[in-house]
Scaffold this active site. Structure first.
Site, short mmCIF file in Angstrom:
data_model
loop_
_atom_site.label_atom_id
_atom_site.label_comp_id
_atom_site.label_asym_id
_atom_site.label_seq_id
_atom_site.Cartn_x
_atom_site.Cartn_y
_atom_site.Cartn_z
N ILE A 54 4.13 -9.54 12.27
CA ILE A 54 4.34 -8.37 13.11
C ILE A 54 3.70 -7.13 12.50
O ILE A 54 3.20 -6.26 13.21
CB ILE A 54 5.84 -8.13 13.38
CG1 ILE A 54 6.01 -7.03 14.44
CG2 ILE A 54 6.60 -7.80 12.10
CD1 ILE A 54 7.43 -6.83 14.90
N LYS A 87 14.53 -5.80 12.29
CA LYS A 87 15.83 -6.41 12.62
C LYS A 87 15.83 -7.87 12.13
O LYS A 87 14.76 -8.44 11.90
CB LYS A 87 16.09 -6.31 14.13
CG LYS A 87 14.97 -6.83 15.06
CD LYS A 87 14.77 -8.27 14.96
CE LYS A 87 13.58 -8.78 15.70
NZ LYS A 87 12.86 -9.75 14.93
N LEU A 92 10.34 -7.56 5.99
CA LEU A 92 10.81 -8.73 5.25
C LEU A 92 11.91 -9.46 6.03
O LEU A 92 12.59 -8.87 6.86
CB LEU A 92 11.38 -8.30 3.89
CG LEU A 92 10.42 -7.58 2.94
CD1 LEU A 92 11.16 -7.19 1.66
CD2 LEU A 92 9.22 -8.45 2.61
N SER A 125 2.58 -6.84 -1.38
CA SER A 125 2.77 -8.27 -1.14
C SER A 125 3.27 -8.93 -2.41
O SER A 125 3.03 -8.43 -3.52
CB SER A 125 1.45 -8.91 -0.70
OG SER A 125 1.58 -10.32 -0.61
N ARG A 126 3.91 -10.08 -2.24
CA ARG A 126 4.33 -10.85 -3.41
C ARG A 126 3.16 -11.56 -4.06
O ARG A 126 3.21 -11.91 -5.23
CB ARG A 126 5.38 -11.88 -3.01
CG ARG A 126 6.72 -11.31 -2.62
CD ARG A 126 7.66 -12.39 -2.13
NE ARG A 126 7.13 -13.06 -0.94
CZ ARG A 126 7.67 -14.13 -0.36
NH1 ARG A 126 8.75 -14.67 -0.89
NH2 ARG A 126 7.14 -14.66 0.71
#
Length: 325
Positions: free
Chosen positions: A14, A97, A74, A37-38
């Site tokens: 999204i 959400k 997340l 970002s991870r």
């Protein structure tokens, strides 16, 4: 107008498809400072796609003193940790959400935001689409008479099985995803203080997450809301009012595209009108509300909505009949 420096925490779909383009489409409101970002691969991919700095590690994103606000796409299961850390770092937040896994978590995070006088918003963008002005006008003018029931449905066919929505620990499940929209629409139109009459959640036997469900709520004015949602459904995305003198149906209530002209059906005795409305970009509109809230230091106005939404969702989770498929 003062620009607000904003960053994105997480490289969700999204964000890539809709929210980052919306942020960059509002250059007078926001400066997109970085995307966190991870992994280095995703950080590099998003950096190239949007021409901004990619930062590996969410904790490194929060070290940036120039960033005022965070958009967080997340999964819900990660929200408590990272909302907490963002608030501790003094960042305003727009959070996808559902906001929290349960009411207790929502209450803790809201208290933190109040103490620090920070804006905290939940990204139900549909409320900021102009199509709903038509609905509110019909309700104010009593075009439907006395409302007898409110209905809402949001569901879609199965997703890829590696999608986080099938991961219970990540906050997966249809209720916290698609179902949350129907609950939010009920809360918005019928008012806060809705109570659960009945709820049924159908659980996937492998993952344990709810993949579809049905809920009945009742408002303080004794109007019933009948809600259905799911990940294993024929696509529906609507809300409906049935009154003593008419009926109104918004067919693309939650996900109209920015260039789409939404249609609302209005039926009265002997008359059936399909009202085609102007396109609108509710992604940009909710970002404008974020800017206003931060710029005017008016962060508290969204907290009651978040708290009441979390209360209803938790009540549904606690009271639902759970059926294993």
């Amino acid at each position: 107008m003062r620009k607000i420096s904003i960053a994105v925490m997480g490289c969700a779909s999204i964000a890539k498809r809709l929210m980052i383009p919306a942020i960059q489409g509002l250059p007078e409101y926001f400066e997109l400072a970085a995307i966190g970002s991870r992994t280095s691969g995703k950080a590099e991919e998003f950096s190239k796609a949007f021409g901004v700095e990619g930062i590996v590690g969410y904790e490194n994103l929060l070290k940036r003193q120039d960033i005022e606000a965070i958009y967080m796409p997340l999964p819900t299961g990660l929200h408590e940790e990272w909302i907490t850390r963002c608030l501790e770092a003094g960042k305003h937040l727009l959070v996808e959400k559902s906001f929290a896994m349960d009411l207790g978590s929502a209450m803790r995070l809201i208290e933190m935001a109040k103490e620090r006088e920070l804006t905290l918003m939940e990204n139900f963008m549909f409320r900021h689409h102009s199509q709903h002005n038509f609905t509110w006008e019909m309700l104010r003018e009593k075009k439907l008479g006395e409302i007898r029931v409110f209905r809402s449905q949001f569901g879609f066919p199965p997703l890829d099985k590696d999608n986080f929505r099938y991961d219970k620990a990540a906050g997966g499940g249809a209720l916290l995803d698609a179902g949350a929209y129907t609950v939010k629409a009920s809360q918005w139109f019928l008012g806060q203080g809705l109570e659960v009459i009945s709820a049924t959640l159908y659980l996937d036997p492998v993952t344990g997450v709810d993949i579809f469900g049905n809920v009945s709520l009742i408002s303080r004015d004794n109007i019933v809301a009948q809600l259905s949602f799911g990940f294993d459904n024929f696509y529906q995305c609507n809300y409906e009012f049935w009154g003593s003198r008419g009926r109104l149906l918004a067919e693309r209530a939650f996900t109209p595209k920015p260039a789409e002209r939404p249609k609302i059906l209005l039926e009265q005795q002997g008359e059936r009108i399909v009202q085609e409305l102007e396109p609108d970009n509710h992604f940009m509109n909710i970002l404008k509300e974020l800017h206003r809230s931060v710029a005017e230091r008016d962060g508290s106005r969204h907290l009651e909505d978040i708290l009441d939404q979390s209360r209803i969702l938790t009540a549904i989770q606690d009271t639902a009949i759970k059926i294993k498929l």
